[in-house]
Design an enzyme around this catalytic site. Structure first.
Site, PDB file in Angstrom:
ATOM      1  N   VAL A   1     114.632  90.408  96.937  1.00 50.18           N
ATOM      2  CA  VAL A   1     113.874  89.182  96.738  1.00 50.18           C
ATOM      3  C   VAL A   1     114.138  88.209  97.887  1.00 50.18           C
ATOM      4  CG1 VAL A   1     113.614  87.167  95.227  1.00 50.18           C
ATOM      5  CG2 VAL A   1     113.935  89.427  94.233  1.00 50.18           C
ATOM      6  N   CYS A   2     113.070  87.648  98.444  1.00 47.09           N
ATOM      7  CA  CYS A   2     113.204  86.599  99.450  1.00 47.09           C
ATOM      8  C   CYS A   2     112.948  85.276  98.736  1.00 47.09           C
ATOM      9  CB  CYS A   2     112.184  86.798 100.567  1.00 47.09           C
ATOM     10  SG  CYS A   2     112.263  85.526 101.838  1.00 47.09           S
ATOM     11  N   LEU A   3     114.024  84.625  98.356  1.00 43.85           N
ATOM     12  CA  LEU A   3     113.914  83.386  97.605  1.00 43.85           C
ATOM     13  C   LEU A   3     114.919  82.411  98.190  1.00 43.85           C
ATOM     14  CD1 LEU A   3     112.564  82.000  95.194  1.00 43.85           C
ATOM     15  CD2 LEU A   3     114.300  83.001  93.725  1.00 43.85           C
TER      16      LEU A   3
END
Length: 185
Positions: A84-86
């Site tokens: 996840v790119c968060l």
């Protein structure tokens, strides 16, 4: 018991006592899977994902590692690894956040408001910007194909049965092999 491990135990217990289904891995509280439902009134509504969570030893001072186990079509989630790119998890994590924040705020926000300008899945980001209707359709198709309750409850069983099939196939042998195996007079 040191403060970070007390906090880790407390956060995991809070998550377990909430409405989330938590499945520990290797009998510890450092790695576990969480059943996550797509947010209401989003393209992901009705989808169910298994989220893999790994807590570093320095949690809550270091952020957890979060990844989707079953596939999801989203610009900020790597389709192959589920990473996840968060921003709030990767860069601006604070010990003030806990695991409930991840599942009640951060992941729902990610699914409700994808950011195609900072993609991990370039194809999804490109499609979202070029043809929103086709993108929406592909998200729903992935939800239907990969994000149903049976997909997350069977994902571990399927892996186990694949292993069994391989070992069964590998153990089949012809009569010649049997004879060669007993050549010890």
């Amino acid at each position: 018991m040191s403060s970070p491990s007390k906090r880790r135990d407390m956060d995991v217990m809070k998550l377990m006592m909430s409405d989330y289904t938590v499945e520990t891995i290797n009998d510890g509280l450092n790695e576990f899977n969480v059943e996550f439902h797509g947010p209401k009134e989003s393209l992901y509504e009705g989808g169910v994902w298994k989220i893999r969570v790994e807590l570093p030893d320095a949690y809550p001072y270091k952020s957890p590692s979060i990844g989707f186990v079953n596939k999801i079509y989203h610009p900020n989630v790597d389709e192959m690894s589920g990473s996840v790119c968060l921003d709030v998890i990767n860069q601006s994590w604070s010990p003030m956040f806990d695991l409930l924040n991840v599942f009640e705020v951060f992941l729902p926000q990610l699914l409700l408001y994808p950011n195609p300008s900072d993609p991990l899945n370039g194809d999804a980001a490109s499609l979202m910007m070029k043809d929103r209707k086709q993108y929406d359709q592909k998200v729903k198709e992935y939800c239907e194909r990969y994000a149903k309750k049976e997909h997350i409850s069977n994902s571990r069983a399927e892996e186990d049965s694949d292993d069994e099939e391989i070992s069964v196939e590998g153990s089949e042998s012809s009569d010649d092999d049997e004879i060669a195996g007993h050549a010890d007079p």
